[in-house]
Scaffold this active site. Structure first.
Site, mmCIF file in Angstrom:
data_model
loop_
_atom_site.group_PDB
_atom_site.id
_atom_site.type_symbol
_atom_site.label_atom_id
_atom_site.label_comp_id
_atom_site.label_asym_id
_atom_site.label_seq_id
_atom_site.Cartn_x
_atom_site.Cartn_y
_atom_site.Cartn_z
ATOM 1 N N LYS A 125 69.404 18.219 57.017
ATOM 2 C CA LYS A 125 69.478 19.852 56.429
ATOM 3 C C LYS A 125 69.478 20.553 57.257
ATOM 4 O O LYS A 125 70.525 21.412 56.699
ATOM 5 C CB LYS A 125 69.328 19.790 54.617
ATOM 6 C CG LYS A 125 69.325 18.694 53.885
ATOM 7 C CD LYS A 125 68.907 19.406 52.523
ATOM 8 C CE LYS A 125 67.134 19.501 52.738
ATOM 9 N NZ LYS A 125 66.268 18.327 52.509
ATOM 10 N N ASN A 148 68.188 26.600 51.242
ATOM 11 C CA ASN A 148 66.562 26.338 51.293
ATOM 12 C C ASN A 148 65.786 26.792 52.069
ATOM 13 O O ASN A 148 64.625 25.522 52.859
ATOM 14 C CB ASN A 148 66.863 24.511 51.004
ATOM 15 C CG ASN A 148 64.883 23.971 50.658
ATOM 16 O OD1 ASN A 148 64.435 24.263 50.078
ATOM 17 N ND2 ASN A 148 65.098 22.685 51.987
ATOM 18 N N HIS A 193 61.307 12.862 46.975
ATOM 19 C CA HIS A 193 60.535 13.766 45.813
ATOM 20 C C HIS A 193 60.554 12.403 44.748
ATOM 21 O O HIS A 193 60.788 13.087 43.615
ATOM 22 C CB HIS A 193 61.681 14.419 45.723
ATOM 23 C CG HIS A 193 61.378 15.432 46.833
ATOM 24 N ND1 HIS A 193 60.380 15.749 47.574
ATOM 25 C CD2 HIS A 193 62.504 16.096 47.803
ATOM 26 C CE1 HIS A 193 60.685 16.426 48.643
ATOM 27 N NE2 HIS A 193 62.350 16.587 48.479
#
Length: 461
Positions: A125, A148, A193
């Site tokens: 990302k 983010n 996660h």
């Protein structure tokens, strides 16, 4: 929770949960729009200076260290920072009271006046988002880079940029309502996660929410190499996704489906309906298979946003990478030391190992995020001559790699680097790629990477 949202914040009671960068930016934006803000945080903290200055002009209150359920139930809107798990909120009671819970990113999106480019995925990302921003800047566009990647989107509210380019995490996507990118990209989805999202179906579903509010005039950018057919994205066309699918990929034949592909070691675009060469793989400054995918993804997104092909090629030929992602720290006596502290999941470590053709001494471990380490076993046994483990995940990782001929356990990064240096011979690579979160021993992945780099730089040449 599907509750109608009214973004007229004047005199609205809003609770902001979390006093990190996102929480601060959200509180400031709400206060400036006339909302009555209560900022809460589990930890005892001193209110940031920018908010205490705002407090003199706007109704901002703080409750730090002793949160009560009524702090949320007395609000008309709750804005949660991405680092705060929803399990820490009384979600059932909030739903019953029809009090919306949204992220800072969702809040900010209501006040953005520029088209939004949003990029998510388990890995790549930050690199892809940075590349897109630089390609568009090189093409003459005025760009805001955030999300983010470190700068809250609330800071871009009402600003006259040409594009907002945002890195988007699953934590931020959990609580979207109307968040709608003009161009949305899903790079890949691998285990990560699961301590928060519980299972892969839920995690993947959250990632796919990036396309949820797009219209038929928007674009969905997808990795043809990473996504097998699913109900949301069949191999030929994402029928349940309203936006226009544009594909990129190293292995698949993209041309019939419109996108960016690899033809004879050349990145080629077929977005306009005809093949247009962009850059040869050899001319790209970034190395590694994962970075080739990132380069292709960024090229796809930038072309859709109107970037020039020569600007894209220039950026790809010059951009050498972000800190803490396959960052070469130094070479000593023929041994290269690489900082991949941002490799916080198994998929990331796999990509990093795939791009190395020399024997590896791997420093790994940290805070387990609930993933499965078994996919690492085969490449690790083939490429890693010594495995040095640290952190809370030592026992789980030791069990996963039982039978490896050289596994060591250490208590600090300094000890890990000294042991790696003593074990390495000319032609080896010492790689920090933890496959875990950093919070058991460090503030974040960047802190972990800096400690590794200092330890390496302190080695005698």
């Amino acid at each position: 929770m599907r509750i109608r949202l009214d973004m007229n914040l004047a005199k609205k009671k809003v609770t902001v949960f979390g006093l990190g960068k996102s929480g601060e930016a959200a509180a400031a934006l709400i206060a400036q729009q006339g909302g009555e803000v209560l900022v809460v945080d589990n930890e005892q903290k001193i209110p940031p200076q920018n908010l205490t200055q705002l407090k003199s002009d706007f109704p901002i209150q703080f409750r730090l260290g002793a949160i009560e359920e009524n702090d949320f139930l007395s609000a008309e809107l709750v804005v949660v920072s991405p680092g705060v798990p929803l399990s820490k909120l009384p979600m059932a009671a909030l739903a019953a009271a029809e009090i919306p819970v949204i992220s800072e990113m969702e809040l900010a999106s209501r006040f953005l006046v520029a088209p939004l480019i949003a990029i998510t995925g388990t890995n790549g990302k930050s690199t892809t988002t940075t590349l897109v921003a630089q390609m568009l800047k090189e093409s003459g566009f005025k760009i805001f880079l955030g999300g983010n990647i470190g700068t809250p989107l609330s800071l871009a509210a009402f600003q006259p940029f040409d594009y907002i380019v945002a890195e988007v995490s699953s934590f931020q996507l959990e609580t979207i309502a109307t968040f709608r990118p003009k161009i949305a990209a899903l790079l890949n989805v691998t285990e990560d996660h699961l301590d928060r999202h519980h299972d892969m179906n839920n995690y993947r579903g959250i990632k796919e929410r990036i396309f949820e509010n797009q219209k038929r005039v928007d674009y969905a950018v997808l990795n043809a190499d990473s996504f097998p057919p699913t109900p949301l994205f069949p191999s030929s066309y994402p029928n349940t996704c309203k936006s226009i699918p544009i594909w990129f990929g190293r292995k698949d034949d993209i041309a019939p489906r419109q996108g960016v592909s690899l033809i004879k070691d050349m990145i080629v675009s077929s977005i306009t309906g005809r093949e247009e060469p962009i850059i040869s793989v050899k001319a790209i400054a970034l190395s590694g298979v994962h970075n080739l995918e990132n380069a292709m993804a960024a090229t796809t997104i930038a072309l859709l946003a109107g970037a020039h092909r020569d600007a894209i090629a220039k950026v790809l030929s010059e951009f050498s990478g972000l800190p803490h992602r396959m960052e070469c720290v130094r070479e000593i006596k023929g041994v290269r030391y690489i900082n991949d502290s941002k490799g916080t999941n198994v998929g990331s470590v796999l990509k990093s190992l795939e791009g190395i053709n020399m024997p590896v001494i791997l420093i790994a471990g940290g805070l387990d995020k609930g993933g499965d380490f078994s996919p690492l076993k085969e490449p690790l046994f083939k490429k890693v001559k010594r495995l040095i483990l640290m952190g809370d995940a030592i026992e789980k990782m030791s069990a996963a790699f039982r039978g490896h001929p050289a596994i060591d356990r250490v208590r600090s990064m300094q000890e890990a680097v000294l042991l790696a240096a003593a074990s390495a011979t000319k032609g080896d690579v010492v790689l920090l790629s933890p496959g875990c979160a950093s919070f058991d021993m460090f503030e974040n992945y960047a802190h972990r990477g800096e400690v590794f780099k200092k330890a390496v730089l302190d080695l005698c040449p």
